[in-house]
Design a protein around this motif. Structure first.
Motif, PDB file in Angstrom:
ATOM      1  N   ARG A   1     -44.079  73.452 -34.536  1.00 55.29           N
ATOM      2  CA  ARG A   1     -43.329  74.585 -35.030  1.00 55.29           C
ATOM      3  C   ARG A   1     -43.623  74.873 -36.512  1.00 55.29           C
ATOM      4  O   ARG A   1     -43.877  75.998 -36.894  1.00 55.29           O
ATOM      5  CB  ARG A   1     -41.842  74.314 -34.825  1.00 55.29           C
ATOM      6  CG  ARG A   1     -40.973  75.499 -35.107  1.00 55.29           C
ATOM      7  CD  ARG A   1     -39.633  75.273 -34.488  1.00 55.29           C
ATOM      8  NE  ARG A   1     -39.708  75.335 -33.043  1.00 55.29           N
ATOM      9  CZ  ARG A   1     -39.209  76.351 -32.343  1.00 55.29           C
ATOM     10  NH1 ARG A   1     -38.649  77.340 -32.942  1.00 55.29           N
ATOM     11  NH2 ARG A   1     -39.282  76.351 -31.041  1.00 55.29           N
TER      12      ARG A   1
ATOM     13  N   ARG B   1     -46.954  76.195 -36.880  1.00 50.04           N
ATOM     14  CA  ARG B   1     -47.004  77.564 -36.397  1.00 50.04           C
ATOM     15  C   ARG B   1     -46.456  78.544 -37.438  1.00 50.04           C
ATOM     16  O   ARG B   1     -47.008  79.601 -37.662  1.00 50.04           O
ATOM     17  CB  ARG B   1     -46.176  77.637 -35.122  1.00 50.04           C
ATOM     18  CG  ARG B   1     -46.231  78.956 -34.458  1.00 50.04           C
ATOM     19  CD  ARG B   1     -45.259  78.962 -33.304  1.00 50.04           C
ATOM     20  NE  ARG B   1     -45.048  80.325 -32.901  1.00 50.04           N
ATOM     21  CZ  ARG B   1     -45.929  81.021 -32.233  1.00 50.04           C
ATOM     22  NH1 ARG B   1     -47.044  80.470 -31.884  1.00 50.04           N
ATOM     23  NH2 ARG B   1     -45.693  82.268 -31.914  1.00 50.04           N
TER      24      ARG B   1
ATOM     25  N   ASP C   1     -40.484  77.544 -25.669  1.00 49.53           N
ATOM     26  CA  ASP C   1     -39.859  77.621 -26.981  1.00 49.53           C
ATOM     27  C   ASP C   1     -39.417  79.056 -27.161  1.00 49.53           C
ATOM     28  O   ASP C   1     -40.209  79.964 -26.962  1.00 49.53           O
ATOM     29  CB  ASP C   1     -40.852  77.296 -28.082  1.00 49.53           C
ATOM     30  CG  ASP C   1     -41.041  75.814 -28.244  1.00 49.53           C
ATOM     31  OD1 ASP C   1     -41.867  75.422 -29.043  1.00 49.53           O
ATOM     32  OD2 ASP C   1     -40.346  75.057 -27.529  1.00 49.53           O
ATOM     33  N   SER C   2     -38.198  79.258 -27.518  1.00 51.42           N
ATOM     34  CA  SER C   2     -37.730  80.636 -27.600  1.00 51.42           C
ATOM     35  C   SER C   2     -38.642  81.422 -28.528  1.00 51.42           C
ATOM     36  O   SER C   2     -38.861  81.047 -29.669  1.00 51.42           O
ATOM     37  CB  SER C   2     -36.296  80.672 -28.105  1.00 51.42           C
ATOM     38  OG  SER C   2     -36.192  79.864 -29.255  1.00 51.42           O
ATOM     39  N   GLY C   3     -39.179  82.462 -27.980  1.00 47.00           N
ATOM     40  CA  GLY C   3     -40.015  83.325 -28.795  1.00 47.00           C
ATOM     41  C   GLY C   3     -41.445  82.854 -28.927  1.00 47.00           C
ATOM     42  O   GLY C   3     -42.266  83.564 -29.478  1.00 47.00           O
ATOM     43  N   SER C   4     -41.738  81.695 -28.444  1.00 51.64           N
ATOM     44  CA  SER C   4     -43.091  81.207 -28.648  1.00 51.64           C
ATOM     45  C   SER C   4     -44.070  81.870 -27.705  1.00 51.64           C
ATOM     46  O   SER C   4     -45.224  82.080 -28.036  1.00 51.64           O
ATOM     47  CB  SER C   4     -43.142  79.702 -28.457  1.00 51.64           C
ATOM     48  OG  SER C   4     -43.045  79.386 -27.095  1.00 51.64           O
TER      49      SER C   4
ATOM     50  N   GLU D   1     -38.969  67.012 -27.070  1.00 46.73           N
ATOM     51  CA  GLU D   1     -39.616  66.370 -28.200  1.00 46.73           C
ATOM     52  C   GLU D   1     -38.884  65.055 -28.496  1.00 46.73           C
ATOM     53  O   GLU D   1     -37.685  64.973 -28.386  1.00 46.73           O
ATOM     54  CB  GLU D   1     -39.585  67.292 -29.416  1.00 46.73           C
ATOM     55  CG  GLU D   1     -40.832  67.161 -30.236  1.00 46.73           C
ATOM     56  CD  GLU D   1     -41.172  68.442 -30.985  1.00 46.73           C
ATOM     57  OE1 GLU D   1     -41.566  68.300 -32.121  1.00 46.73           O
ATOM     58  OE2 GLU D   1     -41.042  69.531 -30.417  1.00 46.73           O
TER      59      GLU D   1
ATOM     60  N   ARG E   1     -54.061  80.836 -33.475  1.00 41.62           N
ATOM     61  CA  ARG E   1     -52.606  80.787 -33.539  1.00 41.62           C
ATOM     62  C   ARG E   1     -52.058  80.460 -32.160  1.00 41.62           C
ATOM     63  O   ARG E   1     -52.133  81.286 -31.254  1.00 41.62           O
ATOM     64  CB  ARG E   1     -52.048  82.132 -33.993  1.00 41.62           C
ATOM     65  CG  ARG E   1     -52.169  82.312 -35.483  1.00 41.62           C
ATOM     66  CD  ARG E   1     -51.201  83.350 -35.954  1.00 41.62           C
ATOM     67  NE  ARG E   1     -51.692  84.685 -35.673  1.00 41.62           N
ATOM     68  CZ  ARG E   1     -50.952  85.773 -35.799  1.00 41.62           C
ATOM     69  NH1 ARG E   1     -49.698  85.671 -36.151  1.00 41.62           N
ATOM     70  NH2 ARG E   1     -51.453  86.954 -35.552  1.00 41.62           N
ATOM     71  N   ALA E   2     -51.522  79.283 -32.020  1.00 45.82           N
ATOM     72  CA  ALA E   2     -50.998  78.882 -30.720  1.00 45.82           C
ATOM     73  C   ALA E   2     -50.110  77.660 -30.878  1.00 45.82           C
ATOM     74  O   ALA E   2     -50.153  76.978 -31.896  1.00 45.82           O
ATOM     75  CB  ALA E   2     -52.141  78.568 -29.769  1.00 45.82           C
ATOM     76  N   ASP E   3     -49.315  77.411 -29.854  1.00 44.79           N
ATOM     77  CA  ASP E   3     -48.469  76.230 -29.816  1.00 44.79           C
ATOM     78  C   ASP E   3     -49.030  75.237 -28.820  1.00 44.79           C
ATOM     79  O   ASP E   3     -49.743  75.605 -27.902  1.00 44.79           O
ATOM     80  CB  ASP E   3     -47.056  76.611 -29.365  1.00 44.79           C
ATOM     81  CG  ASP E   3     -46.147  76.884 -30.558  1.00 44.79           C
ATOM     82  OD1 ASP E   3     -46.411  76.295 -31.626  1.00 44.79           O
ATOM     83  OD2 ASP E   3     -45.208  77.661 -30.413  1.00 44.79           O
TER      84      ASP E   3
ATOM     85  N   GLU F   1     -49.403  83.884 -27.973  1.00 42.45           N
ATOM     86  CA  GLU F   1     -49.287  85.287 -27.628  1.00 42.45           C
ATOM     87  C   GLU F   1     -50.636  85.969 -27.516  1.00 42.45           C
ATOM     88  O   GLU F   1     -50.813  86.911 -26.764  1.00 42.45           O
ATOM     89  CB  GLU F   1     -48.447  86.005 -28.689  1.00 42.45           C
ATOM     90  CG  GLU F   1     -46.971  85.687 -28.578  1.00 42.45           C
ATOM     91  CD  GLU F   1     -46.274  85.738 -29.929  1.00 42.45           C
ATOM     92  OE1 GLU F   1     -46.628  86.610 -30.729  1.00 42.45           O
ATOM     93  OE2 GLU F   1     -45.380  84.913 -30.156  1.00 42.45           O
TER      94      GLU F   1
END
Lengths: 99, 276
Positions: free
Chosen positions: A5, A8, B86-89, B116, B140-142, B165
């Motif tokens: 997070r 990010r 993840d909210s919004g992820s 986690e 850009r990524a999770d 996204e």
């Protein structure tokens, strides 16, 4: 651990220019026995972007790998990084030199 | 599944033909069963080249029944656990999740989502390494961590799934080659950190899970074809990871055996009907 997070969020605030040197440097330093001897330099020619990687002689095998497997995988990642950096049009050939 | 809609499409390579077909049908890759009818032939300097030909069959609600026997123990029943969002992820990007039931076959890679803190060292270190690599690649990524269900005796690996996204297909590459490189480097660095083999698998938006479902279906259909024709059927060349899935998919079937032939990039699985 630095969770995804934070990482990010940093990315979203300011997207840093891709640094191909950083990518190669990070991977190389993570794989060698002597990270202090890792040197990475980027050189641009008319037709190509050349990334020169230097490591201690005894670490050569670690960044090249059997049958060049590690080096080839690094090249594949460099191509992705380069694409994001330059955009598809003016993308140049990318070369990874190890010595 | 009596009523089937299928189309045949051609393209420069299999991927392209597939993309074209999906566009024509207006569906996603999970809604079709893909059959490679003809591999492209490059020919010398474009002479005598031949396009790739694939058939896309629209999948309706349930997978064809024959998949169940072929899948054997490796395929658990039930729905795959929905990915931890993840909210919004993750938006409604095309690489992310589907509604449960849309592809019950994804159960082939049933996973459990972990909070986690639950992560084992492998996943924890692997996630940091992968995130660092992605950052250096300006992607850009999770990274979401899941644990794959055990498919055989081995310890099930930790799945590090890259979600985001933007279009992440660049991380997959042709036939998953870029993804293979990304996984290779991630494993290598993580293993060095841990000083033992890291039990991790890197995926992009569930690509491998979906590919696995498709390979199970393909294996099963080709096995049927081999037995009905009474002669061996060769699949298109595949990377080692995918060949292994095909072998596993048909392990429980007594009417066929499988073996690989060819060298390097051209290595492929042959499905041979059992002699009686």
């Amino acid at each position: 651990m630095s969770g995804g997070r934070n990482w990010r969020q940093r990315q979203q605030q300011s997207r840093p220019p891709t640094n191909l040197e950083d990518l190669v440097g990070y991977i190389a330093k993570s794989l060698v026995n002597d990270p202090s001897q890792v040197r990475v330099r980027q050189r641009n020619t008319n037709s190509a972007t050349v990334i020169e990687l230097r490591v201690a002689p005894e670490d050569m095998g670690r960044v090249i790998g059997r049958e060049g497997r590690v080096a080839n995988a690094i090249r594949a990642l460099l191509r992705v990084a380069d694409r994001h950096q330059q955009g598809e049009r003016q993308r140049k050939h990318i070369i990874l030199e190890i010595s | 599944m009596n009523v089937e809609e299928s189309i045949e499409v051609t393209g420069d390579d299999v991927e392209q033909a597939l993309a074209k077909g999906l566009e024509t049908l207006g569906v996603g890759p999970d809604d079709v069963m893909v059959e490679v009818l003809e591999e492209p032939a490059s020919g010398m300097f474009g002479l005598g080249s031949r396009p790739a030909r694939v058939r896309l069959r629209l999948l309706t609600a349930a997978p064809p029944p024959e998949m169940e026997d072929a899948s054997g123990a490796a395929v658990a029943t039930g729905e795959s656990a929905p990915a931890l969002q993840d909210s919004g992820s993750t938006g409604d990007g095309n690489v992310v999740d589907k509604a449960p039931g849309e592809l019950s076959f994804q159960a082939a890679m049933e996973t459990t989502t972990f909070e986690e803190g639950d992560f084992e060292e492998d996943a924890e270190v692997g996630k940091v390494v992968l995130a660092k690599l992605l950052e250096n690649m300006a992607v850009r990524a999770d990274v979401e961590v899941r644990r794959a269900e055990a498919t055989d005796e081995e310890e099930p690996p930790w799945m590090l799934d890259i979600v985001g996204e933007s279009d992440l297909s660049v991380l997959i590459g042709r036939k998953g080659e870029t993804l293979a490189s990304l996984q290779y480097i991630t494993r290598l660095v993580t293993s060095r950190e841990l000083q033992r083999r890291a039990n991790i698998v890197v995926d992009v938006g569930g690509y491998k899970s979906r590919r696995m479902s498709r390979l199970y279906a393909l294996a099963s259909r080709m096995a049927d074809q081999a037995t009905s024709l009474g002669r061996p059927v060769a699949l298109e060349p595949m990377p080692p990871y995918e060949r292994r899935i095909v072998h596993l998919a048909l392990r429980e079937r007594e009417d066929v055996t499988t073996e690989s032939s060819g060298e390097g990039q051209a290595r492929k699985v042959n499905i041979i009907p059992a002699s009686r």
